[in-house]
Design a protein around this motif. Structure first.
Motif, PDB file in Angstrom:
ATOM      1  N   GLY A   1      23.770  34.805  31.312  1.00  0.00           N
ATOM      2  CA  GLY A   1      23.117  35.852  32.083  1.00  0.00           C
ATOM      3  C   GLY A   1      24.076  36.503  33.057  1.00  0.00           C
ATOM      4  O   GLY A   1      24.933  35.833  33.649  1.00  0.00           O
ATOM      5  N   ALA A   2      23.958  37.812  33.204  1.00  0.00           N
ATOM      6  CA  ALA A   2      24.748  38.560  34.188  1.00  0.00           C
ATOM      7  C   ALA A   2      23.797  39.313  35.114  1.00  0.00           C
ATOM      8  O   ALA A   2      22.730  39.756  34.691  1.00  0.00           O
ATOM      9  CB  ALA A   2      25.682  39.544  33.494  1.00  0.00           C
ATOM     10  N   TYR A   3      24.175  39.422  36.397  1.00  0.00           N
ATOM     11  CA  TYR A   3      23.353  40.102  37.414  1.00  0.00           C
ATOM     12  C   TYR A   3      21.917  39.562  37.385  1.00  0.00           C
ATOM     13  O   TYR A   3      20.950  40.322  37.513  1.00  0.00           O
ATOM     14  CB  TYR A   3      23.328  41.615  37.193  1.00  0.00           C
ATOM     15  N   VAL A   4      21.788  38.251  37.214  1.00  0.00           N
ATOM     16  CA  VAL A   4      20.459  37.649  37.042  1.00  0.00           C
ATOM     17  C   VAL A   4      19.582  37.940  38.261  1.00  0.00           C
ATOM     18  O   VAL A   4      20.003  37.766  39.412  1.00  0.00           O
ATOM     19  CB  VAL A   4      20.580  36.130  36.835  1.00  0.00           C
ATOM     20  N   GLY A   5      18.373  38.409  38.012  1.00  0.00           N
ATOM     21  CA  GLY A   5      17.423  38.696  39.067  1.00  0.00           C
ATOM     22  C   GLY A   5      17.474  40.107  39.603  1.00  0.00           C
ATOM     23  O   GLY A   5      16.655  40.489  40.436  1.00  0.00           O
ATOM     24  N   THR A   6      18.432  40.921  39.122  1.00  0.00           N
ATOM     25  CA  THR A   6      18.548  42.300  39.587  1.00  0.00           C
ATOM     26  C   THR A   6      18.078  43.256  38.491  1.00  0.00           C
ATOM     27  O   THR A   6      17.784  42.862  37.360  1.00  0.00           O
ATOM     28  CB  THR A   6      20.002  42.636  39.952  1.00  0.00           C
ATOM     29  N   ASP A   7      18.045  44.542  38.829  1.00  0.00           N
ATOM     30  CA  ASP A   7      17.657  45.553  37.844  1.00  0.00           C
ATOM     31  C   ASP A   7      18.660  45.664  36.704  1.00  0.00           C
ATOM     32  O   ASP A   7      18.340  46.189  35.635  1.00  0.00           O
ATOM     33  CB  ASP A   7      17.508  46.919  38.525  1.00  0.00           C
ATOM     34  N   ASP A   8      19.881  45.182  36.923  1.00  0.00           N
ATOM     35  CA  ASP A   8      20.936  45.255  35.907  1.00  0.00           C
ATOM     36  C   ASP A   8      21.010  43.993  35.051  1.00  0.00           C
ATOM     37  O   ASP A   8      21.943  43.842  34.249  1.00  0.00           O
ATOM     38  CB  ASP A   8      22.299  45.473  36.572  1.00  0.00           C
ATOM     39  N   GLU A   9      20.055  43.106  35.182  1.00  0.00           N
ATOM     40  CA  GLU A   9      20.099  41.814  34.494  1.00  0.00           C
ATOM     41  C   GLU A   9      20.319  41.960  32.985  1.00  0.00           C
ATOM     42  O   GLU A   9      19.725  42.802  32.334  1.00  0.00           O
ATOM     43  CB  GLU A   9      18.793  41.064  34.739  1.00  0.00           C
TER      44      GLU A   9
END
Length: 261
Positions: A214-222
């Motif tokens: 996972g990348a940018y987990v929890g953000t709009d860019d996840e």
């Protein structure tokens, strides 16, 4: 005495802020934010958003300072000294901010991405600042939801299996040593090398290993990818390169599971 709160704010989702963290925010007079440059403006924006949501306007101040540059090319025997030098320069900044911007009876706070106890140097930097002896303060630590916990939740999996250990390591260590002996579940952080493609253990071509990435987990860019490593690795590599090009930076974490059941 001056008081400092080290507040974990979660992996990126504003709803991950704990009630304990909200109470700490509300009791803080001055928030210290280190600016990492234009590429990471969204990290500062999230912090300011949280303050706007949970603190009363006019009851606190925000003080920003540039984050010292770190030697990202250092490796091998030079790596630890480079990190130590970077943390010492941060300690100088923390010392100055606390001495100059915080009154004797005020409380300040550093808002830490994820959890302050997991691959974050804020606690160590504050201890170094205290050790210099130029400024005296007390501090406490408010835990946050880490990217590791958030990753597992988003993939709907546990980090360990019954009666079996899990180890958290870095991409640098995985590249150098492969899977730790006796461990089949490995969480990898800080992996600029994409070591999952080149680790020296496991079956040929990554067969028999499953990855939860996972990348940018929890953000709009996840971005989330999971599957057999030999199938998922090329897709992760492409997505990671595109995301880094688009945003200028990337935060990613993954779990490697050997011999999935």
């Amino acid at each position: 005495m001056r008081e400092i709160h080290v507040i974990g704010i979660g992996a990126g989702d504003p709803d991950q802020l704990t009630l304990q963290a909200v109470k700490a925010l509300k009791s803080t007079d001055v928030f210290f934010i280190l600016d990492k440059g234009e590429e990471k403006d969204d990290l500062v924006r999230l912090r300011r958003y949280l303050l706007g949501e949970h603190c009363t306007e006019g009851t606190y101040r925000v003080v920003e300072a540039p984050d010292p540059a770190r030697d990202r090319k250092a490796s091998g025997a030079d790596y630890s000294p480079a990190v130590g030098d970077w943390r010492s320069r941060r300690a100088e900044i923390y010392e100055r901010l606390i001495a100059d911007e915080l009154g004797e009876d005020e409380s300040g706070a550093f808002l830490v991405w994820g959890d302050p106890s997991l691959y974050d140097g804020t606690i160590g930097v504050l201890e170094e600042a205290l050790g210099r002896g130029a400024v005296v303060f007390a501090y406490d630590v408010v835990p946050g939801i880490s990217s590791v916990s958030s990753l597992a939740a988003r993939h709907r999996t546990g980090l360990s299996r019954v009666g079996r250990p899990v180890q958290i390591t870095t991409g640098r260590r995985l590249a150098d040593a492969g899977f730790p002996e006796g461990v089949d579940d490995v969480v990898v952080m800080l992996d600029a090398r994409q070591a999952f493609r080149h680790y020296p253990g496991g079956d040929e071509g990554g067969g028999g290993i499953y990855i939860y990435w996972g990348a940018y987990v929890g953000t709009d860019d996840e971005i989330l990818v999971s599957g057999p490593l030999d199938e998922a690795a090329p897709r992760i590599e492409a997505l990671r390169a595109e995301a880094r090009e688009r945003k200028g930076w990337i935060m990613d974490t993954y779990l490697l599971r050997r011999h999935p059941e």
